[in-house]
Structures are given as structure tokens and as C-alpha cells.
Design a protein around this motif. Structure first.
Motif, PDB file in Angstrom:
ATOM      1  N   ASP A  90      36.930 -51.532  30.629  1.00 28.31           N
ATOM      2  CA  ASP A  90      35.853 -50.582  30.890  1.00 28.31           C
ATOM      3  C   ASP A  90      35.224 -50.881  32.249  1.00 28.31           C
ATOM      4  O   ASP A  90      34.653 -51.955  32.457  1.00 28.31           O
ATOM      5  N   LEU A  91      35.335 -49.937  33.166  1.00 33.31           N
ATOM      6  CA  LEU A  91      34.752 -50.099  34.497  1.00 33.31           C
ATOM      7  C   LEU A  91      33.281 -49.717  34.530  1.00 33.31           C
ATOM      8  O   LEU A  91      32.618 -49.893  35.566  1.00 33.31           O
ATOM      9  N   SER A  92      32.756 -49.204  33.447  1.00 33.78           N
ATOM     10  CA  SER A  92      31.396 -48.661  33.428  1.00 33.78           C
ATOM     11  C   SER A  92      30.354 -49.735  33.749  1.00 33.78           C
ATOM     12  O   SER A  92      30.519 -50.910  33.424  1.00 33.78           O
ATOM     13  N   GLY A  93      29.278 -49.291  34.396  1.00 31.56           N
ATOM     14  CA  GLY A  93      28.164 -50.177  34.691  1.00 31.56           C
ATOM     15  C   GLY A  93      27.586 -49.915  36.061  1.00 31.56           C
ATOM     16  O   GLY A  93      28.062 -49.053  36.818  1.00 31.56           O
ATOM     17  N   ARG A 141      35.814 -53.685  26.897  1.00 38.37           N
ATOM     18  CA  ARG A 141      36.830 -52.688  26.613  1.00 38.37           C
ATOM     19  C   ARG A 141      36.179 -51.369  26.199  1.00 38.37           C
ATOM     20  O   ARG A 141      35.166 -51.350  25.500  1.00 38.37           O
ATOM     21  N   ALA A 142      36.792 -50.261  26.639  1.00 34.84           N
ATOM     22  CA  ALA A 142      36.365 -48.928  26.229  1.00 34.84           C
ATOM     23  C   ALA A 142      36.935 -48.643  24.843  1.00 34.84           C
ATOM     24  O   ALA A 142      37.821 -49.366  24.361  1.00 34.84           O
ATOM     25  N   PRO A 143      36.448 -47.591  24.166  1.00 34.76           N
ATOM     26  CA  PRO A 143      36.974 -47.278  22.823  1.00 34.76           C
ATOM     27  C   PRO A 143      38.484 -47.075  22.778  1.00 34.76           C
ATOM     28  O   PRO A 143      39.111 -47.317  21.748  1.00 34.76           O
ATOM     29  N   ASP A 144      39.098 -46.629  23.909  1.00 34.86           N
ATOM     30  CA  ASP A 144      40.549 -46.420  23.909  1.00 34.86           C
ATOM     31  C   ASP A 144      41.326 -47.705  24.187  1.00 34.86           C
ATOM     32  O   ASP A 144      42.557 -47.691  24.283  1.00 34.86           O
ATOM     33  N   GLY A 145      40.621 -48.819  24.335  1.00 41.71           N
ATOM     34  CA  GLY A 145      41.281 -50.103  24.539  1.00 41.71           C
ATOM     35  C   GLY A 145      41.421 -50.536  25.978  1.00 41.71           C
ATOM     36  O   GLY A 145      41.746 -51.695  26.253  1.00 41.71           O
TER      37      GLY A 145
END
Length: 281
Positions: free
Chosen positions: A54-57, A47-51
Motif C-alpha cells: 500500500d503506497l497510501s499516506g 498491505r492494501a485489501p487486494d494484497g
């Protein structure tokens, strides 16, 4: 992954395509082309900080030569069927190092990095050294944006799903290396979902009233890349003797032919990277 080993993976994929073999299987990796999202592997979704999910990577895009495999025959218009069969006499635009366009960028090999920010999502592609900036701050399509190979894209979040709306695409690209075509009226809706710690689900809806009587949707899973992978230099034009010396040949890059019908002959990818073989874990 070293330059030598990654080059070998792509070379293997190209050879496999020429022989009508699943490129994913030849390279040791394969995810099927599907029409519905499969379940994830059960690992927790970051999860990203906004909830949001998270697609990052760093993600290992596979080769999916025929993105219409589970849908064929496609709902062609008369003009669309003619364009599909004209492929037998045309050279694939990517052979000239032209950008592949959307959604083909996401069915082409080489890894990518996704960077998710509060107001935008960045896609950094090793292939063609390309990138996309997808704003998610509520802005709409630019009224003065020119027609381009990659088009004009804006994004929005629907829960944990990133939805990307792309218009103003030129008709000078193909949808995939099977030779599925589109016109200058193409409208693409992409959906990106993280379905586990190790997997993204990618989905593209093709809406092109000039070439298809109704929209059609295709998708596949994109696995997380090994932790030591980074994006590397990519050059399409260096020592490209085929283009420089007039050696390029017409027809689809996956080796399929055309006989005037809505199904390419022979069906070079009945399984594997464009079919029903599950991805190894």
C-alpha cells in the motif's frame, strides 16, 4: 506542521541552494540520490485489501537539486549538451510558476498524499497544488491527449511496484533545478515501491533520444511524513516581485554554472541531498 514552520523549511532549502549547501542537510532531512534501491528499515510493509503493498499516506518529499549526481557525465547528444550549457542564459521555468513537469515534481519539496484505489492511484501534491490520476485498469495512452507540462501518464502494477509510463511531455520544463534538460521526445518511466512502513523508493528512467544517447536512471527514498501533517494551501504567484518586476536571473536554481562541458561548474552538490549522506531515522 504549521504554515510558518513549513515555509521556513522551504526557505532554508532555497537559501541552501543559493549557497551551494545541501538543502536536505540545512532543513534537517536528507536522502541521497542513488542508482539502485537501498534496503528498507525493516519495518513491515502495509498491505492494501487486494494484497499489494500500500503506497497510501502522507509523504515528505525532499529537495534533490541534481538528480543526475551519481551518473555524471550524462550521455549527451550534441543537441543535449548544447541545451545543458544554454541553462546559463535561461531562467528556470518554475520561476514563472510553471508546472515543473515529470519527474521534477517528485524532486521538489513540500509533502504529497498518495491514495491507492483498486483501479487508480492518486497523487496529491502541495507543491503547485498539483495532482495526478494514474489509472491502473489496463488502459493505454490516450491517442488524442495534447502535449502538456505534466504529460499523459498511465500505470500498471508489477508485483508490489507501481510503474508509471509518461509521454506527450512538452520540452518547456527542466528535469531538476540543476538545469538538466529534456526535449519534446522525453519518455519517463517511474517506479514506486514501498520498502518499509516508513519509506518509499522512487525511481525515474529518462529516455530522450534527442538529448541523450541512451536512457539513464536515478532514484531516492521518500520518507513518511509526521502523523500530524496535512496538505496546505500553496500559491506561487502571490507577491512574486521577482517575476513581476523583472528581477529573475538566468542560470540553474542550484547556483551551478556552465563552461561548455558536460559537468556543471562548480559541482555545487557533491554530497547531501544529491550525494551520499544517509537519511536520518
Amino acid at each position: 506542521m504549521s504554515i510558518r514552520s513549513r515555509s521556513f523549511v522551504f526557505f532554508t532549502a532555497l537559501v541552501a541552494a543559493a549557497l551551494g549547501i545541501s538543502a536536505g542537510v540545512a532543513a534537517g532531512q536528507s536522502t541521497p540520490v542513488l542508482t539502485e534501491q537501498p534496503p528498507g528499515d525493516g519495518t513491515p510493509i502495509p498491505r492494501a485489501p487486494d494484497g499489494r503493498a500500500d503506497l497510501s499516506g502522507f509523504w515528505n518529499k525532499g529537495t534533490h537539486p541534481n538528480t543526475s549526481a551519481p551518473i555524471e557525465p550524462l550521455p549527451f547528444t550534441e543537441a543535449g549538451l548544447k541545451a545543458f550549457n544554454d541553462v546559463a542564459d535561461l531562467i528556470d521555468p518554475t520561476s514563472y510558476c510553471h508546472f515543473p513537469g515529470m519527474p521534477r515534481m517528485n524532486s521538489s519539496p513540500y509533502p504529497m498524499e498518495i491514495i491507492q484505489l483498486p483501479d487508480r492511484v492518486l497523487f496529491l501534491y502541495e507543491y503547485m497544488h498539483n495532482f495526478r490520476v494514474i489509472w491502473t485498469d489496463g488502459r493505454e495512452h490516450r491517442p488524442t491527449w495534447p502535449t502538456t507540462l505534466m504529460g499523459d501518464s498511465v500505470g500498471r502494477w508489477e508485483g508490489d511496484t507501481l510503474v508509471i509510463d509518461t509521454v506527450n511531455l512538452s520540452g518547456d520544463t527542466w528535469l531538476d533545478s540543476h538545469g538538466n534538460r529534456h526535449s519534446d521526445e522525453l519518455h519517463v518511466i517511474e517506479r514506486w515501491r514501498r520498502i518499509s512502513a516508513n519509506e518509499l523508493w522512487y525511481e525515474a528512467t529518462i529516455d530522450d533520444p534527442k538529448f541523450y544517447t541512451e536512457p539513464w536512471t536515478t532514484g531516492w527514498v521518500i520518507p513518511l511524513a509526521p502523523p500530524d501533517w496535512e496538505l496546505m494551501e500553496y500559491a506561487c504567484t502571490d507577491n512574486n516581485r521577482d517575476a513581476e518586476e523583472g528581477l529573475l536571473q538566468p542560470g540553474a536554481l542550484d547556483g551551478s554554472g556552465r563552461d561548455g562541458t558536460a559537468i556543471a561548474t562548480p559541482p555545487t552538490y557533491p554530497a547531501g541531498s544529491s550525494g551520499d549522506r544517509p537519511a536520518p531515522r
